[in-house]
Scaffold this motif. Sequence first.
Motif, PDB file in Angstrom:
ATOM      1  N   TRP A   3      29.577  34.018  40.471  1.00  0.00           N
ATOM      2  CA  TRP A   3      30.854  33.532  40.995  1.00  0.00           C
ATOM      3  C   TRP A   3      31.143  34.025  42.402  1.00  0.00           C
ATOM      4  O   TRP A   3      32.258  34.384  42.738  1.00  0.00           O
ATOM      5  CB  TRP A   3      32.019  33.857  40.053  1.00  0.00           C
ATOM      6  CG  TRP A   3      32.067  35.248  39.525  1.00  0.00           C
ATOM      7  CD1 TRP A   3      31.587  35.676  38.321  1.00  0.00           C
ATOM      8  CD2 TRP A   3      32.649  36.395  40.138  1.00  0.00           C
ATOM      9  NE1 TRP A   3      31.813  37.021  38.168  1.00  0.00           N
ATOM     10  CE2 TRP A   3      32.474  37.486  39.265  1.00  0.00           C
ATOM     11  CE3 TRP A   3      33.310  36.614  41.347  1.00  0.00           C
ATOM     12  CZ2 TRP A   3      32.927  38.765  39.561  1.00  0.00           C
ATOM     13  CZ3 TRP A   3      33.756  37.896  41.636  1.00  0.00           C
ATOM     14  CH2 TRP A   3      33.552  38.945  40.748  1.00  0.00           C
ATOM     15  N   ALA A   7      37.729  31.208  43.424  1.00  0.00           N
ATOM     16  CA  ALA A   7      38.576  30.325  42.642  1.00  0.00           C
ATOM     17  C   ALA A   7      39.421  29.482  43.584  1.00  0.00           C
ATOM     18  O   ALA A   7      39.729  29.888  44.701  1.00  0.00           O
ATOM     19  CB  ALA A   7      39.478  31.153  41.725  1.00  0.00           C
ATOM     20  N   ASN A 162      36.249  38.711  37.995  1.00  0.00           N
ATOM     21  CA  ASN A 162      36.112  37.285  37.725  1.00  0.00           C
ATOM     22  C   ASN A 162      36.500  36.517  38.988  1.00  0.00           C
ATOM     23  O   ASN A 162      36.845  37.110  40.011  1.00  0.00           O
ATOM     24  CB  ASN A 162      36.991  36.882  36.534  1.00  0.00           C
ATOM     25  CG  ASN A 162      36.476  35.654  35.798  1.00  0.00           C
ATOM     26  OD1 ASN A 162      35.954  34.727  36.410  1.00  0.00           O
ATOM     27  ND2 ASN A 162      36.624  35.645  34.476  1.00  0.00           N
ATOM     28  N   HIS A 163      36.489  35.191  38.896  1.00  0.00           N
ATOM     29  CA  HIS A 163      36.882  34.353  40.025  1.00  0.00           C
ATOM     30  C   HIS A 163      38.239  34.797  40.572  1.00  0.00           C
ATOM     31  O   HIS A 163      39.181  35.042  39.811  1.00  0.00           O
ATOM     32  CB  HIS A 163      36.981  32.891  39.601  1.00  0.00           C
ATOM     33  CG  HIS A 163      35.688  32.289  39.167  1.00  0.00           C
ATOM     34  ND1 HIS A 163      34.715  31.897  40.054  1.00  0.00           N
ATOM     35  CD2 HIS A 163      35.198  32.020  37.932  1.00  0.00           C
ATOM     36  CE1 HIS A 163      33.689  31.399  39.397  1.00  0.00           C
ATOM     37  NE2 HIS A 163      33.949  31.459  38.104  1.00  0.00           N
TER      38      HIS A 163
END
Length: 234
Positions: A3, A7, A162-163
């Motif tokens: 990733w 996002a 995470n994103h």
Amino acid sequence: MHWAAVAATAVSATLLFGAPADAAAPVVLGGGSGVYVEDLTSSDSVSDCTLTAVGYDNKNQLVGLTAGHCGEVGARVAAEYTRSGGIGVIANKSADMDWAIIVFNPDRVTPTRTVAQSVINSVGAPPQIGENVCKNGRTTGFTCGPVWETKALTFRSQVCANHGDSGAPVLRGDQLVGMVVAGTDFKLGPIDVELPLCEGGGNLIHEPELATNISAVLADIDRNGGAGAGFHVA
């Protein structure tokens, strides 16, 4: 890497990056704060990222550090939680070392060393295998885990990310030691084991995260020159 791409949030760039009201209060930002970064190819979405730290460069400009894949030079930046636009713009970046420098409007941004549970008082040497480190990201918050691989420019640890956590500071106590840049497979000898993304604190089994050594990042910024050179924490 899983990733390294950031996002994206569907939001009108026209509304988000419109001229701020003259009386708008400054936003308080530091390492761990979430930001929106303008997508120069689309007016309908922005990238979500996390600031590594906020400080001053050798020209006394108020600057923020984040991951280079968060946006391109010229992209405008807004504070996530207040949706405050007009606060800064990406002025310098490296695709190779994956860093970007945001030059902030000092009338619109108040720097802080403390965001939630994280405090950044200094820059530290790269972590060693077995050390416990923590990160503070806009997506998964403040999480900790052991370092299990170190290289000249990067290290991998089991902090949850995470994103949107791209750019998040990685800390040893109150020392900034790294910047989150990607998630990776777990390596078991020659075999890559794909693990699930971490959803937040409490996830015990998740993919490791890759971080760049902040000392290497700052040295590269100094070699590059321009905005951000001579960075020190505000």
